[in-house]
Design a protein around this motif. Structure first.
Motif, short mmCIF file in Angstrom:
data_model
loop_
_atom_site.label_atom_id
_atom_site.label_comp_id
_atom_site.label_asym_id
_atom_site.label_seq_id
_atom_site.Cartn_x
_atom_site.Cartn_y
_atom_site.Cartn_z
N ARG A 47 0.84 -1.21 0.00
CA ARG A 47 0.00 0.00 0.00
C ARG A 47 0.86 1.25 0.00
O ARG A 47 0.54 2.24 -0.65
CB ARG A 47 -0.92 0.03 1.22
CG ARG A 47 -2.09 -0.89 1.09
CD ARG A 47 -3.01 -0.78 2.28
NE ARG A 47 -3.80 -2.00 2.35
CZ ARG A 47 -4.02 -2.70 3.44
NH1 ARG A 47 -3.55 -2.28 4.60
NH2 ARG A 47 -4.72 -3.80 3.40
N ILE A 52 -1.28 4.34 -1.69
CA ILE A 52 -2.61 4.29 -1.09
C ILE A 52 -2.52 4.73 0.36
O ILE A 52 -3.43 5.36 0.89
CB ILE A 52 -3.18 2.86 -1.20
CG1 ILE A 52 -3.42 2.52 -2.66
CG2 ILE A 52 -4.45 2.72 -0.40
CD1 ILE A 52 -3.79 1.07 -2.86
N LEU A 53 -1.41 4.38 0.98
CA LEU A 53 -1.14 4.77 2.37
C LEU A 53 0.06 5.72 2.33
O LEU A 53 1.08 5.38 1.74
CB LEU A 53 -0.82 3.51 3.18
CG LEU A 53 -0.72 3.63 4.68
CD1 LEU A 53 -2.08 3.95 5.27
CD2 LEU A 53 -0.19 2.33 5.27
N ARG A 72 -2.72 11.52 -7.65
CA ARG A 72 -3.14 10.12 -7.49
C ARG A 72 -3.50 9.49 -8.85
O ARG A 72 -3.13 8.36 -9.13
CB ARG A 72 -4.35 10.02 -6.56
CG ARG A 72 -4.09 10.33 -5.11
CD ARG A 72 -3.39 9.16 -4.35
NE ARG A 72 -3.91 7.88 -4.71
CZ ARG A 72 -3.18 6.86 -5.13
NH1 ARG A 72 -1.88 6.97 -5.26
NH2 ARG A 72 -3.74 5.71 -5.44
N ARG A 73 -4.22 10.24 -9.67
CA ARG A 73 -4.63 9.67 -10.96
C ARG A 73 -3.45 9.42 -11.89
O ARG A 73 -3.40 8.42 -12.59
CB ARG A 73 -5.62 10.61 -11.65
CG ARG A 73 -7.07 10.28 -11.40
CD ARG A 73 -7.95 11.42 -11.84
NE ARG A 73 -7.70 11.83 -13.21
CZ ARG A 73 -8.22 11.21 -14.28
NH1 ARG A 73 -9.01 10.19 -14.13
NH2 ARG A 73 -7.95 11.63 -15.49
N ALA A 76 -1.73 6.36 -10.83
CA ALA A 76 -2.49 5.16 -11.14
C ALA A 76 -2.40 4.79 -12.62
O ALA A 76 -2.66 3.64 -12.99
CB ALA A 76 -3.96 5.36 -10.74
N VAL A 79 1.03 2.85 -12.28
CA VAL A 79 1.08 1.73 -11.35
C VAL A 79 -0.24 0.97 -11.36
O VAL A 79 -1.29 1.54 -11.06
CB VAL A 79 1.35 2.23 -9.91
CG1 VAL A 79 1.40 1.05 -8.94
CG2 VAL A 79 2.64 3.02 -9.86
N PHE A 81 -2.52 -1.77 -9.57
CA PHE A 81 -2.58 -2.33 -8.23
C PHE A 81 -3.64 -3.43 -8.19
O PHE A 81 -4.78 -3.21 -8.57
CB PHE A 81 -2.93 -1.22 -7.23
CG PHE A 81 -3.01 -1.68 -5.80
CD1 PHE A 81 -1.85 -1.91 -5.07
CD2 PHE A 81 -4.22 -1.90 -5.20
CE1 PHE A 81 -1.91 -2.34 -3.76
CE2 PHE A 81 -4.30 -2.33 -3.88
CZ PHE A 81 -3.13 -2.56 -3.16
N PRO A 83 -5.59 -5.51 -5.59
CA PRO A 83 -5.84 -5.65 -4.15
C PRO A 83 -6.05 -7.12 -3.79
O PRO A 83 -6.29 -7.96 -4.65
CB PRO A 83 -7.10 -4.83 -3.92
CG PRO A 83 -7.77 -4.79 -5.24
CD PRO A 83 -6.71 -4.87 -6.29
N GLU B 218 -9.76 0.18 -0.93
CA GLU B 218 -8.40 -0.06 -1.39
C GLU B 218 -8.37 -0.21 -2.90
O GLU B 218 -7.49 0.33 -3.58
CB GLU B 218 -7.86 -1.32 -0.71
CG GLU B 218 -6.38 -1.52 -0.97
CD GLU B 218 -5.84 -2.74 -0.27
OE1 GLU B 218 -6.51 -3.79 -0.28
OE2 GLU B 218 -4.75 -2.64 0.29
N GLY B 222 -6.41 2.28 -5.41
CA GLY B 222 -5.43 1.75 -6.36
C GLY B 222 -5.67 2.24 -7.78
O GLY B 222 -4.77 2.22 -8.62
N GLY B 224 -6.51 5.29 -8.45
CA GLY B 224 -6.25 6.72 -8.51
C GLY B 224 -7.30 7.60 -7.87
O GLY B 224 -7.26 8.82 -8.02
#
Lengths: 264, 324
Positions: A47, A52-53, A72-73, A76, A79, A81, A83, B218, B222, B224
């Motif tokens: 994370r 995310i963290l 963040r976008r 993403a 990367v 992810f 989960p 989560e 992830g 974004g």
């Protein structure tokens, strides 16, 4: 080239520090396995790497730039992810779920275009879900949902792939297919970091391994030099045999040497 | 045929609007209503249509649309099919403040009841958010639990006010708790417009994000999504929609909870497709409910919330059984 790098990275929840300090490099075209006992901080580390963290100390560099300076976008888009699990409050189909992987590439009011459709088709094909595209994800087994999550991450065409126990619930054939898929991606230059529980899967899948215990690195290096009975035995509190087998040796836990730690 | 449900929705909306404009104390023909809307009818006819019926229709559409849109957004935001403005205590806070204002304010100040309702809804929203906030932001479960607690407190306040209310103020307080569009005026429709349109745009802007949040925090992060920011914006926008609706129409139950489910059965769960349709369907349902509320019992007006429930629940049960 390093795609993702952690430097003296620390993180946790509330007052509790779970991980750190940890150093880690994910090279383009290579796969790093993150192993360790339950509660060692593997998922927390992932994370932190995904942003995310937020890190409490130290930093994560994504393509050489501090992750905290990425939007963040934007991060993403680079990367992908995967989960550990998926909650399905409302019944989405496989193709709808995989299309979510294109979200970082789309504006808020922008509908998906042909390039997005093509990326989704390619991802579905890659994990072998092409024929199940219109099935409701809520009707699928845990293992199949895992494949949907992988396809969703692939649809975003990431340069870094972070996966949290992607083999959970997969049968043996699908585990091997997962190894093939990730190795194919890595061969195209993607950097991957994968949290795993299965040592033998790690031996097949990863180039390097990092072993965590209580949030700290206790061993790291090329998989063949770290996945050894003495290291694994000490970390997991078991006796381990290494059996010769064609290709990769097989690691078999024989018996516990210590009781697992319990909360007191 | 993929467009058929959209066409049906559009026709239902137009039919409900036409029926609403043709309903009221004065018997007016469709021709007279059209003339009045065009400004070429006699002044007394124009007064009825433009000052009474049109504001009532606009208010029904805005209130119903706001409640259903907020319900759809909250259900996705909290990944919980039971979420709606009532469960989260927002409507309850508004209704408690409004009943209190109806009973306690001097007669000259009763125009301030909608303001009290908005303040009550905003207070309840703040309280729920404050109670639900944890180290990782407000979680879905904590939001719902906090909402249930605030809702219980609001119900207690309402019951207390009703128990202590003196004779001539009681009907006004009851009207708030049962929902009514009878107080519609051009001013109330204009007042509500910004409360409906601006939050609606915020929710539509976050439509795709809401779909991602439906798969877990989560998982959304992830991809974004800045989960705390989106959650705060969607919650506040939904609260503003509900606060506005309660302020001008009291508590109209069922529309916010069930309309999104009806729409989900027809258009699927993706909030990008769902939000707009939920809003329009909620508007049509409430306008239609208001028509029936005025027509079912001659000479009397039923609470519109009761009618929307009676109208939608059987339909909903039928759809639910068919899809099971």
């Amino acid at each position: 080239m390093t795609t993702l790098q952690a430097r003296r990275l620390c993180g946790g929840y509330g007052a509790r520090q779970v991980v750190g300090p940890v150093d880690l490099e994910v090279e383009a075209g290579s796969c790093v396995g993150i192993l360790g006992p339950n509660g060692a901080g593997k998922s927390t580390l992932l994370r932190l790497l995904a942003g995310i963290l937020p890190a409490r100390a130290g930093e994560v560099l994504l393509l050489g730039r501090s992750l905290s300076s990425w939007r963040r976008r934007e991060a993403a888009r680079v990367v992908g992810f995967v989960p550990q699990s998926l909650s399905v409050a409302f019944p989405l189909t496989v193709v709808e779920m995989v299309m979510q992987g294109r979200a970082p590439h789309l504006g808020a009011w922008q509908p998906p275009g042909p390039a997005d459709e093509a990326a989704v088709e390619a991802a579905l094909h890659e994990v072998g879900l092409g024929a199940r595209r219109d099935v409701g994800v809520h009707t699928m087994s845990g293992g199949e949902r895992q494949l949907v999550l992988l396809a969703r991450a692939l649809a975003g065409q990431p340069r870094v792939l972070l996966m949290d126990e992607p083999a959970t619930g997969l049968d043996v054939r699908h585990q091997l297919a997962l190894v093939d898929t990730v190795r194919r991606l890595v061969a195209t230059g993607v950097g991957a970091a994968v949290v795993l529980h299965d040592w033998n899967l790690a031996a097949r899948l990863t180039d390097r391994v990092l072993i965590l215990q209580e949030g700290r690195t206790v061993a790291s290096g090329p998989s063949g030099e770290v996945l050894l009975p003495e290291i694994l035995g000490a970390v997991f509190g078991v006796t381990v045999d290494r059996l010769p087998a064609p290709g990769v040796p097989v690691l078999v836990p024989r018996g516990a040497t210590t009781h697992p730690p319990t909360e007191s | 045929m993929k467009r058929l449900p959209d066409v049906v929705l559009g026709v239902a909306l137009l039919a409900a609007a036409a029926a609403s404009l043709l309903t009221g104390g004065a018997a007016l023909s469709a021709g007279q209503v059209v003339q009045a809307l065009g400004g070429s009818a006699p002044p007394e006819v124009e007064a009825v249509v433009v000052s009474l019926r049109l504001p009532r229709l606009v208010l029904a559409l805005l209130v119903g649309g706001a409640l259903a849109l907020a319900g759809a957004a909250l259900q996705s935001l909290l990944a919980n099919p039971l979420a709606d403005p009532f469960l989260l205590g927002i409507s309850g806070g508004g209704a408690a403040a409004a009943t209190l204002a109806v009973v306690a304010l001097p007669a000259a100040a009763l125009g301030a009841v909608p303001l009290a309702a908005m303040a009550g809804a905003a207070g309840a929203t703040t309280l729920v958010w404050w109670m639900a906030r944890g180290p990782l932001g407000a979680s879905s479960t904590r939001l719902i639990l906090a909402g249930v607690a605030v809702n219980a407190a609001a119900s207690a306040v309402i019951l207390l006010v009703l128990a202590l209310a003196t004779g001539h103020r009681l009907p006004g307080a009851l009207a708030v708790t049962m929902g009514s569009l009878a107080n519609a005026s051009p001013a109330s429709a204009w007042w509500l417009l910004p409360y409906a349109v601006l939050p609606a745009l915020v929710l539509l802007h976050h439509g795709r994000d809401l779909g991602l949040l439906g798969t877990g925090e989560e998982s959304a992060a992830g991809l974004g999504i800045d989960v705390p920011v989106v959650r705060r914006r969607v919650f506040l926008a939904s609260a503003a929609l509900c606060g506005g609706a309660v302020a001008f129409a009291g508590v109209i139950g069922f529309v916010g909870l069930v309309t999104p489910h009806l729409c989900r059965l027809v258009w699927g769960p993706s909030p990008r497709r769902l939000l707009v349709r939920s809003g329009l369907a909620g508007a049509a349902l409430t306008a239609l409910g208001d028509v029936l509320a005025r027509r079912l019992v001659p000479g009397a007006e039923l609470p519109v919330g009761v009618v929307t429930a009676v109208l939608g629940v059987p339909f909903f049960v039928a759809l639910l059984r068919r899809s099971a």
